[in-house]
Design a protein around this motif. Structure first.
Motif, PDB file in Angstrom:
ATOM      1  N   UNK A   1     -10.068  -7.713   7.266  1.00 52.08           N
ATOM      2  CA  UNK A   1      -9.827  -7.879   5.830  1.00 52.08           C
ATOM      3  C   UNK A   1      -9.119  -6.633   5.332  1.00 52.08           C
ATOM      4  N   UNK A   2      -7.951  -6.814   4.749  1.00 52.38           N
ATOM      5  CA  UNK A   2      -7.180  -5.674   4.265  1.00 52.38           C
ATOM      6  C   UNK A   2      -6.677  -5.960   2.862  1.00 52.38           C
ATOM      7  N   UNK A   3      -6.794  -4.957   2.023  1.00 50.24           N
ATOM      8  CA  UNK A   3      -6.302  -5.043   0.654  1.00 50.24           C
ATOM      9  C   UNK A   3      -5.119  -4.079   0.560  1.00 50.24           C
ATOM     10  N   UNK A   4      -3.930  -4.620   0.357  1.00 51.76           N
ATOM     11  CA  UNK A   4      -2.733  -3.782   0.326  1.00 51.76           C
ATOM     12  C   UNK A   4      -2.246  -3.642  -1.105  1.00 51.76           C
ATOM     13  N   UNK A   5      -2.001  -2.425  -1.510  1.00 49.10           N
ATOM     14  CA  UNK A   5      -1.394  -2.207  -2.822  1.00 49.10           C
ATOM     15  C   UNK A   5      -0.084  -1.473  -2.639  1.00 49.10           C
ATOM     16  N   UNK A   6       0.963  -2.067  -3.190  1.00 50.22           N
ATOM     17  CA  UNK A   6       2.286  -1.464  -3.127  1.00 50.22           C
ATOM     18  C   UNK A   6       2.691  -1.282  -4.585  1.00 50.22           C
ATOM     19  N   UNK A   7       2.499  -0.083  -5.125  1.00 51.23           N
ATOM     20  CA  UNK A   7       2.671   0.095  -6.566  1.00 51.23           C
ATOM     21  C   UNK A   7       1.655  -0.781  -7.256  1.00 51.23           C
ATOM     22  N   UNK A   8       2.118  -1.673  -8.131  1.00 48.03           N
ATOM     23  CA  UNK A   8       1.176  -2.544  -8.843  1.00 48.03           C
ATOM     24  C   UNK A   8       0.989  -3.879  -8.128  1.00 48.03           C
ATOM     25  N   UNK A   9       1.771  -4.127  -7.102  1.00 47.05           N
ATOM     26  CA  UNK A   9       1.601  -5.372  -6.342  1.00 47.05           C
ATOM     27  C   UNK A   9       0.354  -5.267  -5.473  1.00 47.05           C
ATOM     28  N   UNK A  10      -0.420  -6.336  -5.439  1.00 46.06           N
ATOM     29  CA  UNK A  10      -1.650  -6.287  -4.655  1.00 46.06           C
ATOM     30  C   UNK A  10      -1.796  -7.575  -3.855  1.00 46.06           C
ATOM     31  N   UNK A  11      -2.012  -7.424  -2.572  1.00 44.49           N
ATOM     32  CA  UNK A  11      -2.113  -8.565  -1.673  1.00 44.49           C
ATOM     33  C   UNK A  11      -3.339  -8.371  -0.782  1.00 44.49           C
ATOM     34  N   UNK A  12      -4.106  -9.429  -0.595  1.00 46.32           N
ATOM     35  CA  UNK A  12      -5.251  -9.358   0.316  1.00 46.32           C
ATOM     36  C   UNK A  12      -5.005 -10.299   1.490  1.00 46.32           C
ATOM     37  N   UNK A  13      -5.211  -9.794   2.693  1.00 51.40           N
ATOM     38  CA  UNK A  13      -5.066 -10.654   3.868  1.00 51.40           C
ATOM     39  C   UNK A  13      -6.393 -10.682   4.599  1.00 51.40           C
TER      40      UNK A  13
END
Lengths: 292, 252
Positions: A46-58
């Motif tokens: 489980x990974x929570x990626x934040x790129x600036x304000x973009x947020x994606x969970x895989x």
């Protein structure tokens, strides 16, 4: 259906003018990524990626199923994407927008078709049992760069994931739970990542990692997936204003550098997470003492 | 099952007997359907595509007329016939590959056609793929260009497309570029599809789906761009021939 608000003419003109003076609205350099943060869940994969304000969970999950009859020696690996209305008012549940189709297709081409996972290693008994690895990608917040962020999320989650160990005796398969045996990492052949280039003025100005506003005002995009060894896994330029072929070749050179830095960053984060999980090291594992 | 193309190194001839820089036979016809505003039929080797264009016209109800910012909206429908491939396959309606193809065509023509001339209207491009043997995206782009010319919709230039491949994935051994791959070669070798606007080297569409060393990319691009120029000449010839016939028909 609600449509996303479009930037006004003034905003467009302002952004273009600033770009011609080599300035981006958030002050980054033209070839700079936003700050990338990775946060691992308690569970593996489980990974929570934040790129600036973009947020994606895989999230990766595994189960044991029967393989496809035409692919007896291969396990199954699928990537599904979910756009939540939480991320943007333009997203609706159950309705496929072209954004979503493109995102899932590009992830599929970059990761699955380029065989980042060795699917043959997921086979347990040919034709009878194999692992079914599923990657679920959830878009939590949308501020541009969805493809890049999702690709980072899936690749990191795959490296973070551990599948249960199995043993085969004749026709009998034993799948060991996490307590019985240490789970094993997936066998990966290479680590592709996607880099999106946005261009303005027919390719005169090229940006990496555009935010939402820059995405809305751009003339076109090129998405390049590469691994750190310089193998291009996928290129997509779906229309948009024509650009010179040389500009596109230049993009692949820039993409290689970006992919190398991001891959190293992911590796470091994974190692750090390993250390956090491994409290006490080998001695704690070997100790016969238990909490009472 | 991938086919063996290893004999190429010995004879320098490909599976279908072409040399590296030879296109397959391109045959095209314009105005094949009487009912449509514009139509074309295109063969690139054994890939056969029929394309009809209707519009610019009032859009369908409930979809909102026209695109954004007072421009025409372009819709593309691709229909892959069940008998197109070697085996008969029933394809689900929501096939992502077809959806991606439609998206590519829509995006490519939105920037090529002069859509600002037709605010509040819809241009519908319908493609039927009758036979499939590689270069699907290239064939659909070429067919749509011809059909749009027949429909008389102003566009900035010809948008033509072509594929190019390479005989090897690896960096080390020397590989030859290949022009205009057929279905068998596409299964086995890395390839790019390039769509060029006009006769310069302005790339409008670039799609690659296989894994290849980045040093290979340059030669593949150059060969594809060169192929596009030759395709453009052929298509231009078809359009001019059709124009001549129409004028003679009107006079005679």
């Amino acid at each position: 259906m609600p449509r996303e608000a479009e930037p006004s003419l003034n905003e467009r003109e302002f952004i273009h003018q600033a770009l011609r003076e080599q300035t981006r609205i958030d002050g980054r350099a033209l070839d700079a990524f936003r700050e990338l943060r990775l946060q691992f869940g308690d569970e593996r994969g489980v990974v929570d990626v934040r790129l600036g304000k973009t947020r994606v969970i895989a999230r990766i999950s595994a189960e044991v199923v029967a393989p496809y009859p035409d692919r007896k020696f291969d396990g199954i690996f699928t990537i599904t994407t979910e756009f939540s209305p939480m991320a943007s008012p333009a997203f609706e549940v159950g309705r496929y927008t072209s954004d979503e189709i493109i995102l899932s297709r590009i992830l599929e081409k970059a990761i699955r078709r380029s065989s980042a996972i060795d699917t043959e290693s997921l086979c347990i008994i040919a034709g009878l049992k194999c692992f079914f690895i599923r990657a679920d990608v959830h878009i939590i917040d949308h501020d541009g760069g969805l493809v890049d962020a999702s690709c980072i999320a899936v690749m990191t989650a795959l490296q973070h994931f551990r599948r249960p160990d199995v043993s085969v005796e004749g026709e009998n398969v034993t799948i060991y739970s996490l307590r019985e045996r240490e789970p094993v990492p997936l066998s990966m052949l290479h680590h592709p990542l996607c880099i999106t280039f946005s261009y303005y003025d027919s390719g005169e100005i090229v940006l990496v990692d555009a935010n939402r506003l820059e995405e809305q005002t751009r003339e076109g995009e090129v998405i390049i997936a590469m691994n750190m060894h310089g193998e291009v896994c996928q290129i997509s330029k779906f229309g948009g204003t024509p650009v010179d072929a040389l500009v596109l070749l230049n993009c692949t050179n820039v993409a290689l550098k970006k992919v190398q830095t991001i891959t190293k960053f992911i590796q470091r984060q994974l190692e750090e997470d390993m250390r956090k999980r491994d409290v006490g090291g080998l001695m704690a594992e070997l100790s016969a003492e238990n909490e009472r | 099952m991938p086919l063996d193309t290893s004999t190429y190194a010995l004879s320098l001839l490909r599976l279908d007997g072409r040399r590296w820089n030879e296109l397959r036979r391109i045959h095209a016809q314009i105005s094949t359907q009487a009912a449509a505003d514009g139509s074309a039929y295109l063969e690139m080797g054994n890939t056969k595509v029929i394309c009809t264009v209707s519009g610019p016209s009032e859009g369908r109800r409930g979809q909102g007329q026209g695109g954004e910012g007072g421009k025409a909206r372009i819709e593309v429908e691709v229909n892959l016939a069940g008998f197109a491939g070697v085996e008969r396959k029933k394809r689900a309606r929501g096939d992502r590959r077809i959806a991606e193809l439609q998206h590519t065509l829509t995006q490519a023509y939105t920037s090529t056609l002069l859509t600002h001339l037709y605010p509040h209207s819809t241009i519908l491009i319908t493609l039927h793929i009758l036979s499939l043997d590689g270069s699907l995206l290239a064939a659909t782009l070429n067919a749509a260009t011809l059909a749009l010319i027949d429909a008389g919709i102003p566009m900035s230039n010809y948008l033509v497309a072509c594929t190019a491949g390479s005989t090897s994935f690896e960096e080390s051994d020397n590989a030859d570029p290949l022009l205009d791959l057929n279905g068998q070669e596409e299964q086995e070798l890395p390839f790019v599809t390039v769509g060029i606007l006009g006769d310069g080297d302005k790339v409008s569409v670039l799609v690659m789906e296989s894994r290849v060393q980045m040093s290979r990319l340059e030669t593949m691009l150059v060969v594809a761009v060169d192929g596009c120029k030759r395709v453009r000449e052929i298509l231009d010839g078809v359009v001019r021939e059709h124009g001549r016939n129409m004028v003679e028909g009107a006079v005679g």
